[in-house]
Design a protein around this motif. Sequence first.
Motif, short mmCIF file in Angstrom:
data_model
loop_
_atom_site.label_atom_id
_atom_site.label_comp_id
_atom_site.label_asym_id
_atom_site.label_seq_id
_atom_site.Cartn_x
_atom_site.Cartn_y
_atom_site.Cartn_z
N ALA A 1 0.83 -1.22 0.00
CA ALA A 1 0.00 0.00 0.00
C ALA A 1 0.86 1.26 0.00
O ALA A 1 0.35 2.36 0.25
N ASP B 1 -0.49 4.30 -1.84
CA ASP B 1 -1.67 4.90 -1.17
C ASP B 1 -1.26 5.73 0.04
O ASP B 1 -1.81 6.80 0.29
N ALA C 1 0.40 8.87 -0.93
CA ALA C 1 -0.62 9.79 -1.46
C ALA C 1 -1.41 10.44 -0.32
O ALA C 1 -1.69 11.64 -0.34
N ALA C 2 -1.76 9.64 0.67
CA ALA C 2 -2.48 10.19 1.83
C ALA C 2 -1.61 11.23 2.53
O ALA C 2 -2.09 12.28 2.97
N GLU D 1 -4.79 11.94 7.60
CA GLU D 1 -4.91 11.04 6.43
C GLU D 1 -3.80 9.99 6.41
O GLU D 1 -4.05 8.82 6.14
N SER D 2 -2.58 10.42 6.72
CA SER D 2 -1.46 9.48 6.75
C SER D 2 -1.71 8.38 7.79
O SER D 2 -1.52 7.19 7.53
N ALA E 1 -4.36 5.91 6.72
CA ALA E 1 -3.89 5.00 5.68
C ALA E 1 -3.03 3.89 6.28
O ALA E 1 -3.13 2.72 5.90
N LYS F 1 -5.22 1.41 8.20
CA LYS F 1 -5.92 0.46 7.33
C LYS F 1 -5.07 -0.79 7.10
O LYS F 1 -5.56 -1.92 7.13
N CYS F 2 -3.77 -0.58 6.89
CA CYS F 2 -2.86 -1.71 6.67
C CYS F 2 -2.71 -2.55 7.94
O CYS F 2 -2.63 -3.78 7.89
#
Lengths: 433, 433
Positions: A49, A52, A55-56, A161-162, A165, A168-169
């Motif tokens: 990821a 992603d 990007a976050a 956001e970071s 992200a 989520k992982c």
Amino acid sequence: MSQSNTTDVTAYMQSVGQQARAASRALAAANTGDKNSALMAIYDELKSAKADILAANKVDMDKGAKNNLDAALLDRLELNDARFDGMLQGLKDVSALPDPIGEVTDMTYQPSGIHLGKMRVPLGVVGMIYESRPNVTLEAASLALKSGNAIILRGGSEAFESNQAIAKCILKGLNKVGLSEHSVQVLETTDRAAVGELITMTEYVDVIVPRGGKGLIERISRDARVPVIKHLDGNCHTFIDSDADADIAIKVSVNAKTHRYGTCNTMETLLVDEAIANELLPKIAEAIVKADDAMQLRLDDKSQAILNDNATLQGHLSAATSADWDTEYLAPILAIKVVSGIDEAIEHINTHGSQHTDVIITDNYTKSQRFIREVDSASVMINASSRFADGFEYGLGAEIGISTDKIHARGPVGLEGLTSQKWIVYGHGETRA
Amino acid sequence: MSQSNTTDVTAYMQSVGQQARAASRALAAANTGDKNSALMAIYDELKSAKADILAANKVDMDKGAKNNLDAALLDRLELNDARFDGMLQGLKDVSALPDPIGEVTDMTYQPSGIHLGKMRVPLGVVGMIYESRPNVTLEAASLALKSGNAIILRGGSEAFESNQAIAKCILKGLNKVGLSEHSVQVLETTDRAAVGELITMTEYVDVIVPRGGKGLIERISRDARVPVIKHLDGNCHTFIDSDADADIAIKVSVNAKTHRYGTCNTMETLLVDEAIANELLPKIAEAIVKADDAMQLRLDDKSQAILNDNATLQGHLSAATSADWDTEYLAPILAIKVVSGIDEAIEHINTHGSQHTDVIITDNYTKSQRFIREVDSASVMINASSRFADGFEYGLGAEIGISTDKIHARGPVGLEGLTSQKWIVYGHGETRA
């Protein structure tokens, strides 16, 4: 989720706390292999990821720039290729560490017949409150998992956001190996009231580890009902004794002051025994200024008398005020004081220091032992740079933080700081007489 | 001194705190022989002042009777010959204990070349808040001195004269051996505001040890800014597993419940595996009731079905309500619940217990190990009475208290609970690369 009022936040945090407590029970019983598998599953998820996550992070960075965050904060916020890889390597390193849980020590028979010992166990639920650096999310999660603790993470809004992200992982990794997804909970709110709840939920949270500026730490310590492992400030001293080896005095002083400025184990005050100040202080001061031309030296009366006419030091000198003895500069500034000997040095350190890390440079046995015994700091050193006060340099393999507390964990805190010991009794039907 | 307003109390407590901090520095550097000499000098002073101390205690007792203090409180307040002698013996015992201070452990070379270890040091200043029992004054003072800590003692107003009389002897003893008389300070005020100051003076006090009722402990924990080593309650369980040895199950249950009622390590709930409940529960219940005819058994539905028709138990039985599972009776009352097996037992204990002391009676290896690992309590035992959870039974030689916290000290706390470890570094001129 997003909150609009305090009732919502309270309900949300209560549910987060309950879930964490339940997950902590399962984690405490999880075996070492499963915990390591979880860390490696998270590793795999993060690796795939990467785009992603970066990007976050870009979203956070853009927002930060728009909100005029200062450069230092933006720098800490940024996740680039190198930092992302370092973060993953850190995860691997934690998975390779020995599991602190389950260690049994001091098992002895008591006169009653019981066989008594201590077993190392997780604390339970850790609450982590931190600012900007999104890699802390992963680091804290991995240390908590390895030590069998559930963790609730509350990062700064600028890294929202970071952090989500990365979370989520972590979630995917936990699911993959069948560990509760509530083992690691990254708060989905930036509401400040959530912090107030987190640090007072004594029924669900066992310890709070804050990381950030002194203001944040002081606020949390003041309001917390849950115990806090905290680091306030590092006002570190190096005392050059009259029996110091000159070369060691110079090289250790230069290293302790100029190796890095923003770190808590950097020297902020140099104390020099007056018996050797005339000879040695100019050499040390010159070497420090030579190492960084931006260096400012703040001098007491006696060191002014020794250094003020020194040609090399012109433009670097000013008079110290009483505030200097209590200041952690985190900058190319050094306070210098000439003292009458080890008694005044110890007295000065115990009065003005922050009980972080203090050093004596000496070749005298008696004075080295007095300094070790009488200086009341988390790390006390003979003939070494204060910069060594660090979890990795101390061989802990990981660092939760550096504690300036005396209770529970002191100085650099490794995985053991997230554990406790319970008493275990193996009996044979013993009853108390 | 006596205070009339808050400003006075604040000023008084600030001065007490400053004096304690200064004394703690000297005590930290005092050698073992001097500390032991001080304890024995205090012993001599107390011995020769016995009549004065008992007279002062008589004043407290008379005042207490006039103020209608309840009988239990008056009993705890009383110093008679036997208690006085026990108090002196305790002092001798503490002086004979090994000194915890100065122990160096884990000294290892690190890759950088530094030689790194940990040294055990005093916490610094201990604040003790307690009720009625005047012997705590001496006990706490002796434990603090032995472990190199200064101590500030705040006893109950009902024991004021007794405590002051004991304090006078401590002072004389300290003076005789040249230790600072501020090493032990018994507050000379009964103003409640003094407690508020004591528990928030983070600059002068390193740890608070409260002893008393749950209300006192909760109040102190809520308001303290200084870390607290505390004991809340002891809701202890004994779980009779299906593979229990019947004789052990019976004798340990009887001992855990009936040996003493007012102690925190007394069993309050008995859990019985349903597989053996029909056979074993009646025998256990009968033995407990036989040991004390005043015993009341509070039964869940399943144990009612087993015991309600038991002739021996008539007059001892009632139905448990949900509150019973969370209650520390400190009385001849026992809650009994039949569980489906070890899973329900562990779940019940971790949900309703107070993380104090919990016991499994079993002869099954796997279940004994699961219980030890998964029960999250300060003391977890196999086949032994919970009454063993005690500093003396655990061989600590002394007991500061029993902690139900997980941070710092857990379970019975000996001298080590009043100490911390600092990192020490022996270098050879090392600098950080």
